[in-house]
Design an enzyme around this catalytic site. Structure first.
Site, PDB file in Angstrom:
ATOM      1  N   SER A 130       4.878  -6.411   0.093  1.00 54.34           N
ATOM      2  CA  SER A 130       5.893  -5.516   0.646  1.00 54.34           C
ATOM      3  C   SER A 130       5.349  -4.725   1.826  1.00 54.34           C
ATOM      4  O   SER A 130       4.150  -4.406   1.872  1.00 54.34           O
ATOM      5  CB  SER A 130       6.365  -4.537  -0.441  1.00 54.34           C
ATOM      6  OG  SER A 130       7.140  -3.490   0.110  1.00 54.34           O
ATOM      7  N   TYR A 154       5.105   1.714  -6.587  1.00 55.31           N
ATOM      8  CA  TYR A 154       5.570   0.386  -6.206  1.00 55.31           C
ATOM      9  C   TYR A 154       4.631  -0.214  -5.154  1.00 55.31           C
ATOM     10  O   TYR A 154       4.164  -1.352  -5.287  1.00 55.31           O
ATOM     11  CB  TYR A 154       6.991   0.460  -5.664  1.00 55.31           C
ATOM     12  CG  TYR A 154       7.466  -0.825  -5.010  1.00 55.31           C
ATOM     13  CD1 TYR A 154       7.676  -1.970  -5.775  1.00 55.31           C
ATOM     14  CD2 TYR A 154       7.690  -0.892  -3.634  1.00 55.31           C
ATOM     15  CE1 TYR A 154       8.106  -3.149  -5.185  1.00 55.31           C
ATOM     16  CE2 TYR A 154       8.117  -2.062  -3.043  1.00 55.31           C
ATOM     17  CZ  TYR A 154       8.319  -3.193  -3.817  1.00 55.31           C
ATOM     18  OH  TYR A 154       8.736  -4.357  -3.221  1.00 55.31           O
TER      19      TYR A 154
END
Length: 336
Positions: A127, A152
């Site tokens: 990501s 995350y």
């Protein structure tokens, strides 16, 4: 070629599976169909994929090692594209253990399965969030990413480190893809473009964080799928002469590679909102708020290596992409 795609009922997994099935590539799909967002949307994606004769689906939770191993032993995929994960920056603040189960334990089980039932190439979703507090833009895979702003992001950075270890120890070719704000039809309802569309059409105000002073490298789903397709058979090779003081840190002495996959064209939040208003045909009521914990002000992908390696060049503008999304949204939800 037989591809295992984890998260096949998810946004990117669905579009990638569909594109490959249309090229008569055999796909084994895996998903746990959790309720992080509307399970009906996942079921509807899955029903489309099930219409293809080359598609086989398994409902498995990746944190459960035994069914994952059994799937690998029975299906013997040649390639794995691991897209299943607990997504969302903000949700990681509310429910951190979901990220440990899915993004760490789940990925560990995939790595172990690839070790015991060898594959030609393991690709996995990282990501743009890994860039965290970085100030230098565009974000390059040669930049240090040791300052995450959310759990995350930390789990995605951990995935890259875990993959490198398995590439080194067991020779598994791994490619990590740092996705930059992917959007489009059948997208994720927790993403801003989706929730904004819902709120604008229902007359509710939208929450504009950091008073609109943000930029995102929005990347249309078809561009993402095109890039992944081109990388499937481009497994990284080990470079025994690699030197971290001289070489590209996105590569290694192991068969390992990291790519950014984005639009290389950040869009200001207010331009994005204006494009969405134009596509919907309504002006949004706006509530301006402070920055949220875990958010970053800008994402901007340096795409140099992906352009060089596979001639990747996204060509969908935010205006065109949002037009396509809104058209799908109105049809899917029967509004407007």
């Amino acid at each position: 070629m037989k591809l295992l795609i984890t998260g096949a009922a998810g946004f990117v997994g669905f579009h990638l599976s569909k594109a490959l099935l249309e090229k008569d590539i055999e796909i084994v799909g895996l998903d746990n169909l959790n309720d992080y967002y509307d399970p009906q949307l996942k079921e509807d994606r899955l029903s489309i994929l099930n219409d293809y004769k080359g598609f086989t689906f398994y409902k498995i939770d990746l944190k459960d090692k035994q069914p994952v191993d059994e799937l690998f032993e029975f299906e013997r995929p040649t390639h794995v594209i691991h897209l299943a994960a607990q997504a969302g920056v903000r949700y990681s603040i509310e429910n951190p253990y979901a990220y440990v189960d899915s993004n760490l334990t789940g990925f560990m089980n995939i790595l172990e399965a690839c070790r015991h039932f060898p594959v030609e190439h393991l690709m996995y979703a990282s990501s743009s969030s890994v860039y965290g507090g970085n100030k230098i833009a565009p974000f390059s895979t040669n930049h240090n990413v040791d300052h995450p702003l959310s759990l995350y992001a930390a789990t995605k950075k951990s995935n890259e480190l875990m993959a490198h270890t398995y590439s080194h120890l067991y020779g598994i070719p791994t490619t990590g893809l740092r996705f930059f704000t992917v959007y489009g039809p059948y997208g994720r309802p927790d993403m801003a473009y989706f929730s904004f569309t819902k709120d604008i059409l229902s007359g509710k105000s939208i929450k504009v964080f950091n008073h609109g002073e943000m930029e995102r490298d929005f990347t249309y789903i078809d561009d993402i799928v095109s890039g992944i397709e081109k990388l499937i058979e481009k497994a990284p090779l080990a470079n025994p002469d690699w030197d971290e003081s001289l070489g590209d840190i996105s590569e290694s002495f192991a068969p390992y590679k990291i790519y950014n996959i984005g639009n290389n064209s950040p869009v200001k939040l207010m331009r994005f909102i204006k494009a969405l208003e134009s596509a919907i045909g309504m002006e949004a009521k706006k509530e301006y708020l402070e920055m949220q914990p875990g958010d970053v002000k800008q994402t901007y992908a340096d795409m140099t290596d992906l352009e060089e390696d596979i001639k990747f060049k996204p060509d969908t503008s935010i205006e065109e992409g949002l037009e396509k999304f809104v058209s799908w949204y109105k049809q899917y939800y029967n509004v407007g």
